[in-house]
Design an enzyme around this catalytic site. Structure first.
Site, PDB file in Angstrom:
ATOM      1  N   TYR A 188       0.832  -1.202   0.000  1.00 29.43           N
ATOM      2  CA  TYR A 188       0.000   0.000   0.000  1.00 29.43           C
ATOM      3  C   TYR A 188       0.861   1.243   0.000  1.00 29.43           C
ATOM      4  O   TYR A 188       2.059   1.183   0.250  1.00 29.43           O
ATOM      5  CB  TYR A 188      -0.951   0.008   1.203  1.00 29.43           C
ATOM      6  CG  TYR A 188      -0.299   0.371   2.518  1.00 29.43           C
ATOM      7  CD1 TYR A 188      -0.457   1.646   3.066  1.00 29.43           C
ATOM      8  CD2 TYR A 188       0.460  -0.557   3.221  1.00 29.43           C
ATOM      9  CE1 TYR A 188       0.131   1.982   4.273  1.00 29.43           C
ATOM     10  CE2 TYR A 188       1.051  -0.227   4.435  1.00 29.43           C
ATOM     11  CZ  TYR A 188       0.885   1.036   4.951  1.00 29.43           C
ATOM     12  OH  TYR A 188       1.478   1.372   6.150  1.00 29.43           O
TER      13      TYR A 188
ATOM     14  N   LYS B  97       6.546  -2.008   1.937  1.00 33.88           N
ATOM     15  CA  LYS B  97       5.365  -1.390   2.555  1.00 33.88           C
ATOM     16  C   LYS B  97       4.181  -2.353   2.436  1.00 33.88           C
ATOM     17  O   LYS B  97       3.248  -2.165   1.658  1.00 33.88           O
ATOM     18  CB  LYS B  97       5.049  -0.035   1.925  1.00 33.88           C
ATOM     19  CG  LYS B  97       4.163   0.848   2.819  1.00 33.88           C
ATOM     20  CD  LYS B  97       4.144   2.275   2.320  1.00 33.88           C
ATOM     21  CE  LYS B  97       3.196   3.145   3.141  1.00 33.88           C
ATOM     22  NZ  LYS B  97       3.658   3.354   4.529  1.00 33.88           N
TER      23      LYS B  97
ATOM     24  N   GLU C 275      11.930   2.856  14.212  1.00 36.00           N
ATOM     25  CA  GLU C 275      11.016   3.872  13.676  1.00 36.00           C
ATOM     26  C   GLU C 275       9.708   3.809  14.448  1.00 36.00           C
ATOM     27  O   GLU C 275       9.508   2.937  15.288  1.00 36.00           O
ATOM     28  CB  GLU C 275      10.763   3.631  12.189  1.00 36.00           C
ATOM     29  CG  GLU C 275      10.200   2.252  11.874  1.00 36.00           C
ATOM     30  CD  GLU C 275      10.197   1.924  10.392  1.00 36.00           C
ATOM     31  OE1 GLU C 275      10.241   2.856   9.576  1.00 36.00           O
ATOM     32  OE2 GLU C 275      10.138   0.732  10.059  1.00 36.00           O
TER      33      GLU C 275
ATOM     34  N   LEU D 202      11.333   1.339   7.071  1.00 36.90           N
ATOM     35  CA  LEU D 202      10.723   1.743   5.807  1.00 36.90           C
ATOM     36  C   LEU D 202      11.356   3.061   5.362  1.00 36.90           C
ATOM     37  O   LEU D 202      11.526   3.974   6.176  1.00 36.90           O
ATOM     38  CB  LEU D 202       9.220   1.933   5.981  1.00 36.90           C
ATOM     39  CG  LEU D 202       8.441   2.300   4.708  1.00 36.90           C
ATOM     40  CD1 LEU D 202       8.413   1.139   3.734  1.00 36.90           C
ATOM     41  CD2 LEU D 202       7.023   2.734   5.061  1.00 36.90           C
TER      42      LEU D 202
END
Length: 286
Positions: free
Chosen positions: A33, A147, A180, A205
């Site tokens: 996505y 992702k 993250e 990411l």
């Protein structure tokens, strides 16, 4: 105006949009996505998002449902039909629909779904007071650079943050270093004014807003270090902030039970947000 979604070649009322029950996104989270910000009716950092989308599809050996140019046309038409000037576009591609079996189906057409919704990108109150984050163990799989729509660890992390009255959860690896946030990249500013964010690898990411901000930091003359930083280093930082497509650069004033710096949003985070807002208004929008 009714909300409109795009599903497999057709524009449908949002409430009526659906995919088959044996879509592999539903059965296996076998898909990817992107979330793209809409500012003044334009897509922000569109090229970066589509580059990352193509990479994610390639890493999972999922075919693109249409050309990049056609995808851009559908994105713009969906924005137009919904009359959204400020908000976000969600785009999801799965491997398609097939009888449930773990291995790739011999024949399946990828499923493309898109939605848009309005959102307040200014976040004036959060910018004025900053937000809180908590730290949690990073329990995700080892290909965080893809992702993927498989987001259960992030769901659990976001829920923990909400229960703690925090905006985000920073995930921490087995060595005590921040990777993250659950839906954002993590940054600190050291006491010496050095901006630090984790270097790119399969462990995080590659945030599109992160990448644009890295370039802007150079233009503004700040010093940047792309490296891991520990939770203890974050506690001692002068400033902290997070970045994502929908938050831009958001100041952090509390990590766990500790104030960051003087407990107020810092000047560097504010300057970077202003710079990114200007970028999004200009070259970053398409």
């Amino acid at each position: 105006m009714p909300r409109i979604a795009y599903v497999q070649g057709r524009y449908r009322r949002h409430a009526e949009a659906a995919v088959p029950i044996e879509d592999r996104g539903y059965q296996f989270a076998d898909g990817v996505y992107e979330v793209v910000t809409i500012q003044n009716g334009h897509l922000v950092d569109e090229a970066g998002h589509l580059d990352r989308l193509e990479r994610s599809l390639s890493e999972l050996a999922i075919a693109a449902p249409m050309s990049r140019r056609a995808l851009g046309l559908v994105m713009r038409e969906l924005i137009r039909r919904n009359g959204v000037r400020e908000g976000m576009l969600y785009l999801q591609i799965t491997r398609g629909t097939a009888p449930r079996d773990f291995k790739f189906p011999a024949r399946a057409e990828p499923t493309l779904v898109m939605t848009v919704r309005r959102a307040d990108l200014k976040a004036t109150d959060k910018m004025a007071r900053g937000v809180a984050v908590i730290t949690i163990p990073d329990i995700r799989w080892k290909r965080r650079d893809i992702k993927s729509i498989s987001l259960l660890p992030q769901v659990l992390g976001k829920q923990k943050a909400a229960e703690a009255g925090a905006f985000e959860a920073w995930q921490v690896d087995e060595d005590g270093y921040v990777t993250e946030g659950c839906s954002s990249n993590a940054w600190i500013v050291t006491r010496d004014g050095v901006i630090v964010t984790r270097d790119l690898s399969t462990r995080i990411l590659a945030g599109i807003t992160r990448g644009s901000l890295v370039r802007l930091i150079g233009d503004l003359g700040y010093r940047l270090e792309e490296r891991p930083f520990s939770v203890e280093e974050a506690y001692a930082a002068r400033e902290a902030f997070l970045t994502s497509a929908t938050t831009y650069a958001m100041p952090i004033t509390r990590i766990d039970d500790r104030s960051v710096g003087n407990g107020h949003p810092g000047d560097i985070a504010a300057a970077l947000r202003r710079a990114y807002e200007g970028y999004a208004e200009g070259a970053g929008a398409s």
